[in-house]
Design a protein around this motif. Sequence first.
Motif, PDB file in Angstrom:
ATOM      1  N   ASN A 245      -0.430   7.539 136.703  1.00 21.80           N
ATOM      2  CA  ASN A 245      -1.824   7.192 136.997  1.00 21.80           C
ATOM      3  C   ASN A 245      -2.612   6.915 135.725  1.00 21.80           C
ATOM      4  O   ASN A 245      -3.432   5.981 135.677  1.00 21.80           O
ATOM      5  CB  ASN A 245      -2.496   8.336 137.769  1.00 21.80           C
ATOM      6  N   GLU A 246      -2.373   7.718 134.687  1.00 19.52           N
ATOM      7  CA  GLU A 246      -3.085   7.511 133.424  1.00 19.52           C
ATOM      8  C   GLU A 246      -2.707   6.183 132.784  1.00 19.52           C
ATOM      9  O   GLU A 246      -3.568   5.484 132.220  1.00 19.52           O
ATOM     10  CB  GLU A 246      -2.803   8.678 132.473  1.00 19.52           C
ATOM     11  N   TYR A 247      -1.436   5.810 132.867  1.00 18.72           N
ATOM     12  CA  TYR A 247      -1.032   4.506 132.334  1.00 18.72           C
ATOM     13  C   TYR A 247      -1.740   3.374 133.076  1.00 18.72           C
ATOM     14  O   TYR A 247      -2.172   2.385 132.461  1.00 18.72           O
ATOM     15  CB  TYR A 247       0.480   4.323 132.432  1.00 18.72           C
ATOM     16  N   TYR A 248      -1.848   3.499 134.405  1.00 16.44           N
ATOM     17  CA  TYR A 248      -2.574   2.478 135.165  1.00 16.44           C
ATOM     18  C   TYR A 248      -4.032   2.400 134.713  1.00 16.44           C
ATOM     19  O   TYR A 248      -4.584   1.303 134.532  1.00 16.44           O
ATOM     20  CB  TYR A 248      -2.504   2.783 136.665  1.00 16.44           C
ATOM     21  N   ASN A 249      -4.650   3.541 134.517  1.00 16.67           N
ATOM     22  CA  ASN A 249      -6.054   3.552 134.112  1.00 16.67           C
ATOM     23  C   ASN A 249      -6.243   2.976 132.714  1.00 16.67           C
ATOM     24  O   ASN A 249      -7.199   2.225 132.457  1.00 16.67           O
ATOM     25  CB  ASN A 249      -6.607   4.977 134.176  1.00 16.67           C
ATOM     26  N   ILE A 250      -5.346   3.327 131.787  1.00 14.20           N
ATOM     27  CA  ILE A 250      -5.439   2.798 130.425  1.00 14.20           C
ATOM     28  C   ILE A 250      -5.266   1.275 130.442  1.00 14.20           C
ATOM     29  O   ILE A 250      -6.030   0.537 129.810  1.00 14.20           O
ATOM     30  CB  ILE A 250      -4.388   3.449 129.510  1.00 14.20           C
ATOM     31  N   ALA A 251      -4.263   0.801 131.181  1.00 16.54           N
ATOM     32  CA  ALA A 251      -4.028  -0.641 131.263  1.00 16.54           C
ATOM     33  C   ALA A 251      -5.202  -1.364 131.916  1.00 16.54           C
ATOM     34  O   ALA A 251      -5.594  -2.455 131.484  1.00 16.54           O
ATOM     35  CB  ALA A 251      -2.739  -0.913 132.030  1.00 16.54           C
ATOM     36  N   ALA A 252      -5.759  -0.755 132.966  1.00 20.58           N
ATOM     37  CA  ALA A 252      -6.908  -1.376 133.638  1.00 20.58           C
ATOM     38  C   ALA A 252      -8.091  -1.520 132.684  1.00 20.58           C
ATOM     39  O   ALA A 252      -8.774  -2.556 132.667  1.00 20.58           O
ATOM     40  CB  ALA A 252      -7.303  -0.541 134.851  1.00 20.58           C
ATOM     41  N   ASN A 253      -8.331  -0.505 131.863  1.00 18.53           N
ATOM     42  CA  ASN A 253      -9.428  -0.583 130.892  1.00 18.53           C
ATOM     43  C   ASN A 253      -9.175  -1.660 129.846  1.00 18.53           C
ATOM     44  O   ASN A 253     -10.085  -2.403 129.466  1.00 18.53           O
ATOM     45  CB  ASN A 253      -9.611   0.780 130.203  1.00 18.53           C
ATOM     46  N   VAL A 254      -7.942  -1.738 129.367  1.00 17.45           N
ATOM     47  CA  VAL A 254      -7.601  -2.752 128.350  1.00 17.45           C
ATOM     48  C   VAL A 254      -7.722  -4.160 128.926  1.00 17.45           C
ATOM     49  O   VAL A 254      -8.267  -5.064 128.289  1.00 17.45           O
ATOM     50  CB  VAL A 254      -6.175  -2.503 127.807  1.00 17.45           C
TER      51      VAL A 254
END
Length: 309
Positions: A245-254
């Motif tokens: 989930n954190e990887y998805y959130n980081i990628a979404a922000n980038v």
Amino acid sequence: MRKKLLITGGAGMVAQNMLRHPLLAKWVVQSPSSSELDLRDPGAVRRYFFHHKPDAVIHAAGVVGGIQANIQNPLRFLADNTLMGVNVVAACVDCRIELLINIASSCMYPRAIGSGLTENDILSGPLESTNEGYALAKIVTMRMCEYAVREKQNLIYRTLVPCNLYGKWDKFDDSKSHLLAAIIKKISHAKATNSRSVEVWGDGMARREFMYASDFAEAILMAVEDPLKIPEVMNVGVGHDYTVNEYYNIAANVIGWSGDIVHNMSKPVGMARKLLDVSRQIQWGWYPKTSIEDGIRETYSYYKELKAK
């Protein structure tokens, strides 16, 4: 005169990152693709090695893929990767090549340990079933390197065990991609189509450690420069992990997307956690430089260029 370096898996992500690294300038490099050299053919491998007479070999070739590919093709992942590893190590021994850097995988670790995975934990318990074939092949190649050194002590054969990798020249095909490449593709598509959600396999709480492939390329080439400073088997990673989930959130922000994550609980997720102990790597004096945000940003740019072609 510059020494000769042979890199297997010339079309793969690891090799492609090495081929563009400045540390490679001091070598005369040979890096055949699978169409140029079938590593599954022992005779072809032996003839190629004898003809080119490299001073050192980096074995970075492999049939790779994510959970779906491993589940669907266990025979190929076991057989092809075992054949390639066995043939490369055997040819190195037969051709009296003193230096071999073998690239393995954190899939070799038992499924039940989760974190603090030390090199001594390999073969200490059952493997994760979703990638067992690939893991067994990598273990066989690692053991061959160790046995070769045991029999011929002049050989310097080392195995590097990286955490999960991502970056430029990654695979974005739905049937072959690993987690971060799949995330970048999904979120990029969601942004382009104004979609308000993306699907995540499982509950998203599994933890993974990812390193930018260019950083790993640097570690490999530094190991080739002075292999006596590293142990026969050494983990290479970033030393910390994130949840899916954190990887998805980081990628979404980038990437600049603000939709929702929808969990599909019917899909396999693999090991709950797989975090390497990088004590040997730190003692060696190396640490990756690229942050997860910068790495995803560079990989996203590469993916957009790939789509535009």
